[in-house]
Scaffold this motif. Structure first.
Motif, PDB file in Angstrom:
ATOM      1  N   VAL A 132       0.859  -1.237   0.009  1.00 33.78           N
ATOM      2  CA  VAL A 132      -0.185  -0.068   0.100  1.00 33.78           C
ATOM      3  C   VAL A 132       0.623   1.173  -0.032  1.00 33.78           C
ATOM      4  O   VAL A 132       0.755   2.072  -0.820  1.00 33.78           O
ATOM      5  CB  VAL A 132      -0.860  -0.042   1.176  1.00 33.78           C
ATOM      6  CG1 VAL A 132      -1.863   1.297   1.300  1.00 33.78           C
ATOM      7  CG2 VAL A 132      -1.901  -1.201   1.315  1.00 33.78           C
ATOM      8  N   LEU A 133       1.945   1.407   0.827  1.00 38.21           N
ATOM      9  CA  LEU A 133       2.931   2.499   1.105  1.00 38.21           C
ATOM     10  C   LEU A 133       3.587   2.710  -0.264  1.00 38.21           C
ATOM     11  O   LEU A 133       3.771   3.771  -0.800  1.00 38.21           O
ATOM     12  CB  LEU A 133       3.888   2.147   2.116  1.00 38.21           C
ATOM     13  CG  LEU A 133       4.792   3.303   2.303  1.00 38.21           C
ATOM     14  CD1 LEU A 133       4.868   3.812   3.821  1.00 38.21           C
ATOM     15  CD2 LEU A 133       6.100   3.350   1.679  1.00 38.21           C
ATOM     16  N   ALA A 134       3.879   1.667  -1.017  1.00 38.36           N
ATOM     17  CA  ALA A 134       4.833   1.472  -2.206  1.00 38.36           C
ATOM     18  C   ALA A 134       3.968   2.422  -3.316  1.00 38.36           C
ATOM     19  O   ALA A 134       4.360   3.047  -4.363  1.00 38.36           O
ATOM     20  CB  ALA A 134       4.834   0.126  -2.817  1.00 38.36           C
ATOM     21  N   ARG A 135       2.585   2.244  -3.097  1.00 39.68           N
ATOM     22  CA  ARG A 135       1.787   3.125  -4.527  1.00 39.68           C
ATOM     23  C   ARG A 135       1.918   4.535  -4.172  1.00 39.68           C
ATOM     24  O   ARG A 135       1.630   5.478  -5.039  1.00 39.68           O
ATOM     25  CB  ARG A 135       0.232   2.749  -4.209  1.00 39.68           C
ATOM     26  CG  ARG A 135       0.134   1.194  -4.485  1.00 39.68           C
ATOM     27  CD  ARG A 135      -1.474   0.927  -4.584  1.00 39.68           C
ATOM     28  NE  ARG A 135      -1.802  -0.467  -4.327  1.00 39.68           N
ATOM     29  CZ  ARG A 135      -2.405  -0.832  -3.337  1.00 39.68           C
ATOM     30  NH1 ARG A 135      -2.870  -0.241  -2.260  1.00 39.68           N
ATOM     31  NH2 ARG A 135      -2.632  -2.421  -3.337  1.00 39.68           N
ATOM     32  N   VAL A 171      10.691   3.786  10.951  1.00 37.52           N
ATOM     33  CA  VAL A 171       9.269   4.067  11.043  1.00 37.52           C
ATOM     34  C   VAL A 171       9.033   3.104  12.345  1.00 37.52           C
ATOM     35  O   VAL A 171       8.941   1.887  12.403  1.00 37.52           O
ATOM     36  CB  VAL A 171       8.587   3.413   9.802  1.00 37.52           C
ATOM     37  CG1 VAL A 171       7.177   3.725  10.062  1.00 37.52           C
ATOM     38  CG2 VAL A 171       9.209   4.059   8.562  1.00 37.52           C
ATOM     39  N   ALA A 172       8.457   3.941  13.236  1.00 38.98           N
ATOM     40  CA  ALA A 172       8.080   3.211  14.606  1.00 38.98           C
ATOM     41  C   ALA A 172       8.901   2.473  15.135  1.00 38.98           C
ATOM     42  O   ALA A 172       8.408   1.048  15.408  1.00 38.98           O
ATOM     43  CB  ALA A 172       6.651   2.892  14.293  1.00 38.98           C
ATOM     44  N   PRO A 173       9.979   2.931  15.533  1.00 36.37           N
ATOM     45  CA  PRO A 173      11.265   1.921  15.945  1.00 36.37           C
ATOM     46  C   PRO A 173      11.036   1.509  17.455  1.00 36.37           C
ATOM     47  O   PRO A 173      10.319   2.165  18.145  1.00 36.37           O
ATOM     48  CB  PRO A 173      12.584   2.700  15.845  1.00 36.37           C
ATOM     49  CG  PRO A 173      12.083   4.090  16.123  1.00 36.37           C
ATOM     50  CD  PRO A 173      10.830   4.294  15.290  1.00 36.37           C
ATOM     51  N   VAL A 174      11.131   0.134  17.636  1.00 35.03           N
ATOM     52  CA  VAL A 174      10.914  -0.375  19.130  1.00 35.03           C
ATOM     53  C   VAL A 174      12.545  -0.146  19.755  1.00 35.03           C
ATOM     54  O   VAL A 174      13.431  -0.723  19.500  1.00 35.03           O
ATOM     55  CB  VAL A 174      10.637  -1.660  19.281  1.00 35.03           C
ATOM     56  CG1 VAL A 174      10.395  -2.236  20.387  1.00 35.03           C
ATOM     57  CG2 VAL A 174       9.055  -1.847  18.190  1.00 35.03           C
ATOM     58  N   CYS A 217       1.757   2.428  11.155  1.00 35.91           N
ATOM     59  CA  CYS A 217       1.390   3.401  10.193  1.00 35.91           C
ATOM     60  C   CYS A 217       1.613   3.342   8.837  1.00 35.91           C
ATOM     61  O   CYS A 217       0.977   3.864   7.912  1.00 35.91           O
ATOM     62  CB  CYS A 217       2.233   4.786  10.581  1.00 35.91           C
ATOM     63  SG  CYS A 217       4.054   4.798  10.812  1.00 35.91           S
ATOM     64  N   GLN A 218       2.516   2.409   8.302  1.00 33.99           N
ATOM     65  CA  GLN A 218       2.936   2.226   7.040  1.00 33.99           C
ATOM     66  C   GLN A 218       1.640   1.416   6.347  1.00 33.99           C
ATOM     67  O   GLN A 218       1.499   1.523   5.151  1.00 33.99           O
ATOM     68  CB  GLN A 218       4.157   1.290   6.857  1.00 33.99           C
ATOM     69  CG  GLN A 218       3.969  -0.386   6.813  1.00 33.99           C
ATOM     70  CD  GLN A 218       3.822  -0.620   8.381  1.00 33.99           C
ATOM     71  OE1 GLN A 218       3.323  -0.016   9.290  1.00 33.99           O
ATOM     72  NE2 GLN A 218       4.000  -2.021   8.590  1.00 33.99           N
ATOM     73  N   LEU A 219       0.513   0.739   7.082  1.00 30.65           N
ATOM     74  CA  LEU A 219      -0.308   0.073   6.682  1.00 30.65           C
ATOM     75  C   LEU A 219      -1.639   1.036   6.995  1.00 30.65           C
ATOM     76  O   LEU A 219      -2.494   1.169   5.998  1.00 30.65           O
ATOM     77  CB  LEU A 219      -0.628  -1.172   7.508  1.00 30.65           C
ATOM     78  CG  LEU A 219       0.250  -2.478   7.170  1.00 30.65           C
ATOM     79  CD1 LEU A 219      -0.090  -3.503   8.064  1.00 30.65           C
ATOM     80  CD2 LEU A 219      -0.425  -2.842   5.651  1.00 30.65           C
ATOM     81  N   GLN A 220      -1.542   1.810   7.936  1.00 33.02           N
ATOM     82  CA  GLN A 220      -2.693   2.376   8.163  1.00 33.02           C
ATOM     83  C   GLN A 220      -2.681   3.902   7.875  1.00 33.02           C
ATOM     84  O   GLN A 220      -3.865   4.723   7.776  1.00 33.02           O
ATOM     85  CB  GLN A 220      -3.222   2.186   9.738  1.00 33.02           C
ATOM     86  CG  GLN A 220      -3.304   1.015  10.364  1.00 33.02           C
ATOM     87  CD  GLN A 220      -3.633   0.694  11.675  1.00 33.02           C
ATOM     88  OE1 GLN A 220      -2.743   1.307  12.334  1.00 33.02           O
ATOM     89  NE2 GLN A 220      -4.502   0.050  12.157  1.00 33.02           N
ATOM     90  N   GLN A 221      -1.749   4.552   7.617  1.00 31.88           N
ATOM     91  CA  GLN A 221      -1.841   6.026   7.262  1.00 31.88           C
ATOM     92  C   GLN A 221      -0.325   6.133   6.388  1.00 31.88           C
ATOM     93  O   GLN A 221       0.595   6.679   6.525  1.00 31.88           O
ATOM     94  CB  GLN A 221      -1.256   7.061   8.382  1.00 31.88           C
ATOM     95  CG  GLN A 221      -2.225   7.090   9.653  1.00 31.88           C
ATOM     96  CD  GLN A 221      -2.129   6.223  10.691  1.00 31.88           C
ATOM     97  OE1 GLN A 221      -0.941   5.670  10.929  1.00 31.88           O
ATOM     98  NE2 GLN A 221      -3.307   5.453  11.139  1.00 31.88           N
ATOM     99  N   PRO A 222      -0.527   5.453   5.140  1.00 29.39           N
ATOM    100  CA  PRO A 222       0.620   5.159   4.216  1.00 29.39           C
ATOM    101  C   PRO A 222       0.992   6.509   3.540  1.00 29.39           C
ATOM    102  O   PRO A 222       2.139   6.606   3.125  1.00 29.39           O
ATOM    103  CB  PRO A 222       0.058   4.265   3.174  1.00 29.39           C
ATOM    104  CG  PRO A 222      -1.287   4.109   3.490  1.00 29.39           C
ATOM    105  CD  PRO A 222      -1.726   4.431   4.682  1.00 29.39           C
TER     106      PRO A 222
END
Length: 280
Positions: free
Chosen positions: A48-51, A126-129, A249-254
């Motif tokens: 999704v993000l790649a688009r 992105v969102a590092p733990v 967020c890469q899935l939900q706010q791409p």
């Protein structure tokens, strides 16, 4: 591209860059980006993000041993940093930028502190733990880590289901989450915990590559103390925090994440090379 390394399948998905006249380009002059997924995710979680990334960017998405569906016995044959290095060596070019999420981001962060060729690649985390220095490894931290790990597994499954999660009965979703936990624990948690525990000891001051941190303001996996520690320790670092970004967020706010990656690409010098051309 499918490969087997030390008995473990490593897959590489490629989206060739598009040039205005020539169509797909095998050795584009534009940017090359490699995408590194998090724990219990896969390369497909970047679709999704790649688009939303520029068409002239050549993309590689890695499918790593901590993928969704794994029983997580991969650590017997190397730490996550070793597996990431092995996967990067499979690429035909040295990427200009690595974009890594969650556990993948933590692994890439550790790799950046090493004295290896991969350590010099500019990176978006992105969102590092990350665990800051002020959190001792004690029984309380261990218990909190287990609960957080389980919460991330549940959130990840719901994020991967997307809108479908709203249509599936709650008890079915909970049963699916239970099946994931049954498969992943305890081996998966032990690897997650060991990686998290090494965080405060990393020589972050040795990182030479530019780093962009992208996270949600309220993401418990990267609390304010953790972000502050990363910002204070990495020499060339910048931060984008957004209260609207979730851990996935890469899935939900791409779109928001892709905007930050694109801006980082524009600001980052081009240094990738073609391995086949070098060896020739």
């Amino acid at each position: 591209m499918d490969h087997e390394v030390d008995g473990e399948p490593l897959r590489v998905w490629e989206r060739p860059a598009l040039t205005p006249q020539a169509g797909p380009a095998l050795t584009p002059r534009g940017r090359t980006v490699v995408l590194v997924h998090g724990f219990e995710e896969s390369w497909e979680d970047w679709r999704v993000l790649a688009r939303h990334l520029p068409a002239d960017v050549r993309l590689f998405a890695l499918d790593l041993p901590w993928r969704s569906g794994s029983r997580h016995l991969w650590a017997d044959r190397g730490a996550s940093t070793a597996w990431l290095e092995r996967a990067l060596e499979l690429l035909p070019v040295r990427p200009d930028v690595v974009v890594a999420h969650s556990f993948g981001a933590t692994t890439q962060l550790e790799l950046l502190t090493r004295r290896t060729p991969s350590a010099s690649i500019p990176t978006v985390l992105v969102a590092p733990v990350f665990r800051p220095h002020d959190r001792p490894i004690d029984a309380l931290f261990f218990g909190e880590a287990i609960e957080r790990f389980r919460a991330v597994l549940a959130d990840g499954l719901r994020a991967q289901l997307g809108p479908r999660a709203q249509k599936i009965p709650t008890d079915i979703v909970e049963a699916m989450i239970g099946k994931v936990r049954e498969r992943v624990e305890p081996h998966g948690f032990l690897q997650f915990y060991a990686t998290l525990g090494r965080g405060p000891g990393l020589a972050l001051h040795r990182i030479e590559a530019p780093v962009l941190l992208v996270s949600g303001t309220h993401d418990p996996s990267a609390p304010p103390a953790a972000i502050d520690a990363l910002m204070a320790s990495i020499p060339d670092v910048r931060l984008h925090q957004d209260p609207g970004l979730t851990h996935f967020c890469q899935l939900q706010q791409p779109v928001r994440v892709a905007e930050q990656i694109s801006a980082f690409l524009e600001a980052t010098p081009l240094h990738h090379y073609d391995k086949e051309a070098i060896s020739a």
